[in-house]
Scaffold this motif. Structure first.
Motif, PDB file in Angstrom:
ATOM      1  N   LEU A 200      53.427  41.434  43.398  1.00  0.00           N
ATOM      2  CA  LEU A 200      53.883  41.173  44.767  1.00  0.00           C
ATOM      3  C   LEU A 200      54.818  39.968  44.801  1.00  0.00           C
ATOM      4  CD1 LEU A 200      53.831  41.686  47.795  1.00  0.00           C
ATOM      5  CD2 LEU A 200      51.735  40.310  47.949  1.00  0.00           C
ATOM      6  N   GLY A 201      54.502  38.929  44.025  1.00  0.00           N
ATOM      7  CA  GLY A 201      55.384  37.772  43.950  1.00  0.00           C
ATOM      8  C   GLY A 201      56.761  38.148  43.430  1.00  0.00           C
ATOM      9  N   GLY A 202      56.805  39.039  42.434  1.00  0.00           N
ATOM     10  CA  GLY A 202      58.093  39.495  41.912  1.00  0.00           C
ATOM     11  C   GLY A 202      58.914  40.215  42.957  1.00  0.00           C
ATOM     12  N   VAL A 203      58.259  41.047  43.784  1.00  0.00           N
ATOM     13  CA  VAL A 203      58.960  41.762  44.857  1.00  0.00           C
ATOM     14  C   VAL A 203      59.482  40.778  45.901  1.00  0.00           C
ATOM     15  CG1 VAL A 203      58.658  43.401  46.742  1.00  0.00           C
ATOM     16  CG2 VAL A 203      57.664  43.890  44.500  1.00  0.00           C
ATOM     17  N   MET A 204      58.650  39.805  46.288  1.00  0.00           N
ATOM     18  CA  MET A 204      59.063  38.815  47.292  1.00  0.00           C
ATOM     19  C   MET A 204      60.257  38.006  46.803  1.00  0.00           C
ATOM     20  SD  MET A 204      55.302  37.468  48.538  1.00  0.00           S
ATOM     21  CE  MET A 204      55.942  36.309  49.759  1.00  0.00           C
ATOM     22  N   CYS A 205      60.227  37.608  45.536  1.00  0.00           N
ATOM     23  CA  CYS A 205      61.326  36.827  44.971  1.00  0.00           C
ATOM     24  C   CYS A 205      62.613  37.637  44.942  1.00  0.00           C
ATOM     25  CB  CYS A 205      60.941  36.370  43.556  1.00  0.00           C
ATOM     26  SG  CYS A 205      62.187  35.342  42.758  1.00  0.00           S
ATOM     27  N   THR A 206      62.520  38.903  44.502  1.00  0.00           N
ATOM     28  CA  THR A 206      63.707  39.750  44.384  1.00  0.00           C
ATOM     29  C   THR A 206      64.355  40.000  45.732  1.00  0.00           C
ATOM     30  OG1 THR A 206      62.729  40.853  42.466  1.00  0.00           O
ATOM     31  CG2 THR A 206      64.560  41.976  43.558  1.00  0.00           C
ATOM     32  N   PHE A 207      63.559  40.419  46.725  1.00  0.00           N
ATOM     33  CA  PHE A 207      64.129  40.731  48.038  1.00  0.00           C
ATOM     34  C   PHE A 207      64.530  39.462  48.795  1.00  0.00           C
ATOM     35  CE2 PHE A 207      62.145  44.789  47.120  1.00  0.00           C
ATOM     36  CZ  PHE A 207      63.071  45.679  47.613  1.00  0.00           C
ATOM     37  N   GLY A 208      63.826  38.371  48.552  1.00  0.00           N
ATOM     38  CA  GLY A 208      64.223  37.118  49.179  1.00  0.00           C
ATOM     39  C   GLY A 208      65.588  36.661  48.704  1.00  0.00           C
ATOM     40  N   LEU A 209      65.783  36.656  47.392  1.00  0.00           N
ATOM     41  CA  LEU A 209      67.091  36.277  46.844  1.00  0.00           C
ATOM     42  C   LEU A 209      68.166  37.265  47.275  1.00  0.00           C
ATOM     43  CD1 LEU A 209      66.228  35.177  43.188  1.00  0.00           C
ATOM     44  CD2 LEU A 209      67.131  33.732  45.007  1.00  0.00           C
ATOM     45  N   GLY A 210      67.847  38.560  47.226  1.00  0.00           N
ATOM     46  CA  GLY A 210      68.826  39.577  47.584  1.00  0.00           C
ATOM     47  C   GLY A 210      69.310  39.446  49.012  1.00  0.00           C
ATOM     48  N   ALA A 211      68.395  39.196  49.937  1.00  0.00           N
ATOM     49  CA  ALA A 211      68.778  39.070  51.344  1.00  0.00           C
ATOM     50  C   ALA A 211      69.655  37.841  51.575  1.00  0.00           C
ATOM     51  CB  ALA A 211      67.524  38.998  52.219  1.00  0.00           C
ATOM     52  N   MET A 212      69.303  36.719  50.934  1.00  0.00           N
ATOM     53  CA  MET A 212      70.113  35.506  51.098  1.00  0.00           C
ATOM     54  C   MET A 212      71.511  35.683  50.517  1.00  0.00           C
ATOM     55  SD  MET A 212      67.505  32.274  50.539  1.00  0.00           S
ATOM     56  CE  MET A 212      66.745  32.865  49.031  1.00  0.00           C
ATOM     57  N   VAL A 213      71.587  36.306  49.345  1.00  0.00           N
ATOM     58  CA  VAL A 213      72.894  36.512  48.708  1.00  0.00           C
ATOM     59  C   VAL A 213      73.745  37.471  49.525  1.00  0.00           C
ATOM     60  CG1 VAL A 213      74.006  37.539  46.694  1.00  0.00           C
ATOM     61  CG2 VAL A 213      72.140  35.919  46.388  1.00  0.00           C
ATOM     62  N   TYR A 214      73.133  38.516  50.086  1.00  0.00           N
ATOM     63  CA  TYR A 214      73.874  39.431  50.958  1.00  0.00           C
ATOM     64  C   TYR A 214      74.525  38.666  52.107  1.00  0.00           C
ATOM     65  CZ  TYR A 214      74.769  42.845  54.615  1.00  0.00           C
ATOM     66  OH  TYR A 214      75.374  43.584  55.606  1.00  0.00           O
ATOM     67  N   ALA A 215      73.764  37.785  52.727  1.00  0.00           N
ATOM     68  CA  ALA A 215      74.292  37.013  53.854  1.00  0.00           C
ATOM     69  C   ALA A 215      75.444  36.114  53.419  1.00  0.00           C
ATOM     70  CB  ALA A 215      73.178  36.185  54.491  1.00  0.00           C
ATOM     71  N   LEU A 216      75.304  35.462  52.278  1.00  0.00           N
ATOM     72  CA  LEU A 216      76.339  34.547  51.803  1.00  0.00           C
ATOM     73  C   LEU A 216      77.634  35.282  51.447  1.00  0.00           C
ATOM     74  CD1 LEU A 216      74.167  32.168  49.587  1.00  0.00           C
ATOM     75  CD2 LEU A 216      75.258  31.600  51.763  1.00  0.00           C
ATOM     76  N   ILE A 217      77.515  36.462  50.851  1.00  0.00           N
ATOM     77  CA  ILE A 217      78.710  37.211  50.448  1.00  0.00           C
ATOM     78  C   ILE A 217      79.419  37.822  51.651  1.00  0.00           C
ATOM     79  CG2 ILE A 217      79.511  39.276  49.225  1.00  0.00           C
ATOM     80  CD1 ILE A 217      77.524  38.671  47.032  1.00  0.00           C
ATOM     81  N   GLU A 218      78.645  38.386  52.586  1.00  0.00           N
ATOM     82  CA  GLU A 218      79.245  39.093  53.713  1.00  0.00           C
ATOM     83  C   GLU A 218      79.621  38.177  54.871  1.00  0.00           C
ATOM     84  OE1 GLU A 218      80.040  42.256  53.633  1.00  0.00           O
ATOM     85  OE2 GLU A 218      79.156  42.605  51.652  1.00  0.00           O
ATOM     86  N   GLN A 219      79.127  36.941  54.875  1.00  0.00           N
ATOM     87  CA  GLN A 219      79.378  36.027  55.989  1.00  0.00           C
ATOM     88  C   GLN A 219      80.858  35.791  56.289  1.00  0.00           C
ATOM     89  OE1 GLN A 219      80.514  32.567  55.517  1.00  0.00           O
ATOM     90  NE2 GLN A 219      80.722  32.415  57.748  1.00  0.00           N
ATOM     91  N   PRO A 220      81.721  35.569  55.271  1.00  0.00           N
ATOM     92  CA  PRO A 220      83.130  35.324  55.611  1.00  0.00           C
ATOM     93  C   PRO A 220      83.769  36.472  56.387  1.00  0.00           C
ATOM     94  CG  PRO A 220      82.680  34.682  53.345  1.00  0.00           C
ATOM     95  CD  PRO A 220      81.469  35.405  53.834  1.00  0.00           C
ATOM     96  N   LYS A 221      83.253  37.681  56.208  1.00  0.00           N
ATOM     97  CA  LYS A 221      83.829  38.843  56.894  1.00  0.00           C
ATOM     98  C   LYS A 221      83.265  39.021  58.293  1.00  0.00           C
ATOM     99  CE  LYS A 221      82.607  42.848  55.301  1.00  0.00           C
ATOM    100  NZ  LYS A 221      82.486  44.039  54.406  1.00  0.00           N
ATOM    101  N   LEU A 222      81.964  38.734  58.491  1.00  0.00           N
ATOM    102  CA  LEU A 222      81.300  39.021  59.758  1.00  0.00           C
ATOM    103  C   LEU A 222      81.004  37.785  60.599  1.00  0.00           C
ATOM    104  CD1 LEU A 222      78.755  41.702  58.435  1.00  0.00           C
ATOM    105  CD2 LEU A 222      80.944  42.107  59.592  1.00  0.00           C
ATOM    106  N   GLY A 223      80.894  36.606  59.962  1.00  0.00           N
ATOM    107  CA  GLY A 223      80.572  35.387  60.696  1.00  0.00           C
ATOM    108  C   GLY A 223      79.077  35.147  60.776  1.00  0.00           C
ATOM    109  N   TRP A 224      78.696  33.861  60.929  1.00  0.00           N
ATOM    110  CA  TRP A 224      77.276  33.489  60.915  1.00  0.00           C
ATOM    111  C   TRP A 224      76.511  34.041  62.116  1.00  0.00           C
ATOM    112  CZ3 TRP A 224      75.300  32.112  56.597  1.00  0.00           C
ATOM    113  CH2 TRP A 224      76.015  31.328  55.679  1.00  0.00           C
ATOM    114  N   THR A 225      77.195  34.292  63.236  1.00  0.00           N
ATOM    115  CA  THR A 225      76.480  34.727  64.443  1.00  0.00           C
ATOM    116  C   THR A 225      76.150  36.212  64.442  1.00  0.00           C
ATOM    117  OG1 THR A 225      78.597  35.053  65.598  1.00  0.00           O
ATOM    118  CG2 THR A 225      77.510  32.896  65.835  1.00  0.00           C
TER     119      THR A 225
END
Length: 465
Positions: A200-225
């Motif tokens: 379960l810890g492995g799943v939490m770590c993977t999806f936690g990192l994945g969600a944050m990285v998705y936001a960081l990569i797509e943010q310049p295109k969509l904006g923080w709001t």
């Protein structure tokens, strides 16, 4: 004490080097192939970021889980699983019909790669101790960095004269050789019956990192709001925070936070974060800018960093041996500062591009600093941990380095100012230098030489009947 390897120790180093070679080779060829992938499949800078980060997300997150699995079920078994999975994923990448398929296959490849590097280094640290360990890690570093020669050269030739797809099939040969060498190894897996693994810890770590990285990569295109950005970011932070909380309370953590009570271990990993984040940034922007900005073909762009690799091969083993005698602090301090100077030399790159005067001096300085740093850094961190925990210690250190690269590449648009033009290239060089300098400062303030090394736990072969 003799510093000569036995036949089986040489075999251990060769197997560890080849297994890691596969993962390192992929890391070097992909940067050269990025412009060609973008031209054929589309997507621009965002696709290029995801091709790199999809691999790093699963590699960085699951490498912790793989370290625990390695300690629990044996390094050799885990290495075999990683090699076979990596080969299958490489074939899928070569056949990718779309950016989405390619990114998913890269994520699978990263998951397989997570089983390679920690198990290979743990194989060395659990079987070779004392001064020979520094020499072995130095030899491992020198051999794995040969991927930095083969990767850009072969990858560039394939991109220019065949297709970027063939680049990802290069792994087949070293995978086959490593699987065969494993059958010649006399050492047996050391396993811990009854060990529980925090899936379960492995799943939490993977999806936690994945969600944050998705936001960081797509943010310049969509904006923080945009909800598509802030919701994944918040969810990712909560998941990763929950993962850290769980590691503190679960009886079988994949990230034993107690390891960070060891001074050289936690300090070395902080230094690793800044140094390897800078390395990832530098490798990405140099390979891509030399093609898209300076107009070099893929082969020449791949060969641009050849001096770095040559110096690594020539000096890494020697630096590892010296660090074994003198301690890692000096090397971990001076090496990153030298690389910072090398990165700043890239500020001489101008619109009127000239590799020999604007890039080559940086490559020599950067290569000397890298060779001075890598083996002592690895030996200093893993040498501070008991051999029974070498798998998870290696996994933590590798996870830190991959997550550092993952986050830096995710923030690439912010670092370069939205486009990898000349101004963006210069900004990336300054950020690289700053991160390297921080890594050297952390090492100077935190690393201590001569710290007592824990006595190794007897292996299965050494335990009395």
């Amino acid at each position: 004490m003799s510093l000569i390897f036995t036949g089986q120790q040489r075999l251990v180093v060769a197997i560890a080097a080849l297994a890691s070679f596969v993962a390192f080779l992929d890391g070097t060829v992909v940067n050269v192939a990025l412009p060609a992938i973008s031209r054929e499949l589309g997507g621009g800078l965002v696709t290029q970021q995801w091709v790199v980060d999809a691999y790093l997300i699963t590699l960085g997150a699951l490498i912790l889980l793989a370290g625990s699995v390695s300690d629990a079920y044996g390094r050799i078994l885990v290495m075999r699983i990683g090699l076979i999975g990596f080969g299958i994923a490489s074939i899928a990448i070569a056949a990718a019909p779309s950016p989405l398929f390619l990114i998913i296959a890269r994520a699978v490849q990263g998951a397989a790669g997570a089983f390679l590097v920690p198990s290979s280094l743990a194989l060395i640290t659990s079987t070779i101790r004392g001064p020979l360990q520094g020499k072995a890690i130095g030899a491992w570093t020198a051999l794995t960095t040969s991927a930095m020669v083969a990767g850009p050269l072969i990858g560039g030739l394939f991109v220019d004269f065949l297709s970027w797809r063939y680049v990802f099939l290069i792994n087949v040969v070293p995978i086959g050789i490593t699987l065969w060498l494993l059958t010649r190894l006399e050492a047996r897996d050391v396993r811990r019956p009854g060990t529980r693994i925090d899936w379960l810890g492995g799943v939490m770590c993977t999806f936690g990192l994945g969600a944050m990285v998705y936001a960081l990569i797509e943010q310049p295109k969509l904006g923080w709001t945009a909800p598509e950005i802030w919701i994944p970011l918040v969810v990712g932070i909560l998941l990763f925070g929950g993962f850290l909380w769980r590691q503190q309370h679960t009886p079988s953590p994949i990230l034993p936070l107690g390891l960070f009570k060891i001074r050289n271990f936690w300090t070395g990993n902080v230094a690793t974060f800044f140094i390897y984040g800078a390395l990832a940034l530098n490798g990405f922007v140099v390979a891509v800018y030399l093609q898209q900005g300076a107009g070099l073909p893929a082969t020449l762009a791949g060969l641009a960093s050849l001096p770095v690799t040559i110096l690594m091969i020539l000096l890494s083993s020697r630096m590892g041996a010296l660090a074994g005698k003198w301690g890692p602090r000096l090397f971990m301090t001076v090496g990153p500062l030298i690389m910072a100077v090398g990165a700043l030399l890239l500020l001489s790159v101008g619109e009127d591009f000239n590799y020999w005067w604007q890039v080559l001096p940086s490559m020599f300085v950067f290569g000397f600093g890298l060779a001075t740093t890598v083996s002592p850094l690895t030996a200093g961190i893993l040498g501070a941990v008991d051999t029974s925990r070498s798998g998870i210690a290696s996994a933590v250190n590798n996870a830190v380095s991959r997550v550092a690269g993952l986050l830096v590449i995710a923030m690439l648009a912010a670092i370069v100012g939205g486009a990898l033009d000349l101004a963006g290239f210069h900004r990336a060089a300054i950020v690289t230098a700053g991160m390297m300098a921080i890594g050297g400062l952390v090492s100077y303030l935190g690393i201590r030489n001569g710290m007592p090394q824990p006595d190794p736990e007897p292996s299965v072969e050494q335990r009395p009947a």
